[in-house]
Design a protein around this motif. Sequence first.
Motif, PDB file in Angstrom:
ATOM      1  N   ASP A  11       4.919   6.961   3.551  1.00  0.00           N
ATOM      2  CA  ASP A  11       6.123   6.270   4.017  1.00  0.00           C
ATOM      3  C   ASP A  11       5.821   4.906   4.640  1.00  0.00           C
ATOM      4  O   ASP A  11       6.696   4.050   4.698  1.00  0.00           O
ATOM      5  CB  ASP A  11       6.872   7.122   5.046  1.00  0.00           C
ATOM      6  N   GLU A  12       4.605   4.714   5.128  1.00  0.00           N
ATOM      7  CA  GLU A  12       4.240   3.462   5.789  1.00  0.00           C
ATOM      8  C   GLU A  12       4.153   2.285   4.811  1.00  0.00           C
ATOM      9  O   GLU A  12       4.215   1.134   5.226  1.00  0.00           O
ATOM     10  CB  GLU A  12       2.898   3.610   6.513  1.00  0.00           C
ATOM     11  N   PHE A  13       4.005   2.575   3.535  1.00  0.00           N
ATOM     12  CA  PHE A  13       3.838   1.504   2.553  1.00  0.00           C
ATOM     13  C   PHE A  13       5.121   0.719   2.323  1.00  0.00           C
ATOM     14  O   PHE A  13       5.070  -0.490   2.212  1.00  0.00           O
ATOM     15  CB  PHE A  13       3.320   2.070   1.228  1.00  0.00           C
ATOM     16  N   GLY A  14       6.260   1.387   2.244  1.00  0.00           N
ATOM     17  CA  GLY A  14       7.480   0.670   1.915  1.00  0.00           C
ATOM     18  C   GLY A  14       7.262  -0.135   0.648  1.00  0.00           C
ATOM     19  O   GLY A  14       6.859   0.404  -0.378  1.00  0.00           O
ATOM     20  N   GLU A  20      -3.889  -1.888   6.325  1.00  0.00           N
ATOM     21  CA  GLU A  20      -5.159  -1.947   7.036  1.00  0.00           C
ATOM     22  C   GLU A  20      -5.239  -0.722   7.938  1.00  0.00           C
ATOM     23  O   GLU A  20      -4.361  -0.504   8.763  1.00  0.00           O
ATOM     24  CB  GLU A  20      -5.233  -3.217   7.870  1.00  0.00           C
ATOM     25  N   VAL A  21      -6.294   0.076   7.768  1.00  0.00           N
ATOM     26  CA  VAL A  21      -6.480   1.301   8.544  1.00  0.00           C
ATOM     27  C   VAL A  21      -7.947   1.399   8.965  1.00  0.00           C
ATOM     28  O   VAL A  21      -8.749   0.514   8.647  1.00  0.00           O
ATOM     29  CB  VAL A  21      -6.060   2.551   7.728  1.00  0.00           C
ATOM     30  N   PHE A  22      -8.285   2.482   9.658  1.00  0.00           N
ATOM     31  CA  PHE A  22      -9.671   2.741  10.041  1.00  0.00           C
ATOM     32  C   PHE A  22     -10.045   4.149   9.617  1.00  0.00           C
ATOM     33  O   PHE A  22      -9.238   5.068   9.713  1.00  0.00           O
ATOM     34  CB  PHE A  22      -9.860   2.604  11.559  1.00  0.00           C
ATOM     35  N   VAL A  23     -11.283   4.322   9.156  1.00  0.00           N
ATOM     36  CA  VAL A  23     -11.860   5.627   8.874  1.00  0.00           C
ATOM     37  C   VAL A  23     -13.187   5.666   9.627  1.00  0.00           C
ATOM     38  O   VAL A  23     -14.063   4.844   9.363  1.00  0.00           O
ATOM     39  CB  VAL A  23     -12.095   5.851   7.360  1.00  0.00           C
ATOM     40  N   PRO A  27     -13.301  -0.528   9.327  1.00  0.00           N
ATOM     41  CA  PRO A  27     -12.073  -1.148   8.821  1.00  0.00           C
ATOM     42  C   PRO A  27     -11.939  -0.894   7.316  1.00  0.00           C
ATOM     43  O   PRO A  27     -12.869  -1.149   6.550  1.00  0.00           O
ATOM     44  CB  PRO A  27     -12.248  -2.637   9.120  1.00  0.00           C
ATOM     45  N   VAL A  28     -10.787  -0.358   6.943  1.00  0.00           N
ATOM     46  CA  VAL A  28     -10.568   0.062   5.558  1.00  0.00           C
ATOM     47  C   VAL A  28      -9.267  -0.533   5.051  1.00  0.00           C
ATOM     48  O   VAL A  28      -8.276  -0.629   5.776  1.00  0.00           O
ATOM     49  CB  VAL A  28     -10.523   1.606   5.480  1.00  0.00           C
ATOM     50  N   LEU A  29      -9.281  -0.921   3.785  1.00  0.00           N
ATOM     51  CA  LEU A  29      -8.084  -1.383   3.116  1.00  0.00           C
ATOM     52  C   LEU A  29      -7.612  -0.246   2.214  1.00  0.00           C
ATOM     53  O   LEU A  29      -8.306   0.140   1.271  1.00  0.00           O
ATOM     54  CB  LEU A  29      -8.391  -2.637   2.300  1.00  0.00           C
ATOM     55  N   LEU A  30      -6.442   0.322   2.548  1.00  0.00           N
ATOM     56  CA  LEU A  30      -5.836   1.394   1.769  1.00  0.00           C
ATOM     57  C   LEU A  30      -4.869   0.742   0.792  1.00  0.00           C
ATOM     58  O   LEU A  30      -3.961   0.012   1.201  1.00  0.00           O
ATOM     59  CB  LEU A  30      -5.110   2.367   2.695  1.00  0.00           C
TER      60      LEU A  30
END
Length: 104
Positions: A11-14, A20-23, A27-30
């Motif tokens: 749902d966050e994509f819209g 940009e997230v973290f794993v 730093p990760v680009l989803l």
Amino acid sequence: MPDFEEIASTDEFGSLDRLEVFVDDIPVLLIRLNDQYLAIEDVCTHDGQPLTAGCIENGEIICPRHGARFDLLTGNALCMPATKPIQTFEIKVKDSKIFARPRD
């Protein structure tokens, strides 16, 4: 799901094609590519700059600074000036939640 970390929701994509997230503090680009979710480390191996604003074409991301290209599935560097691959992450989606873990 052992070793997987919840990183986002579909749902966050819209209308966006990337988040940009973290794993594990990385730093990760989803990236949402059609109906598939892919995740790469958000750092160019050439100069350490983020890939966040890079163009995505033919399953590759292009570094916005110097044009290095990386395969979104394997992380392999496809052209100079980058010679080292970027980290990729395994993704699972369950009940609109997106989970990730580093690939070996």
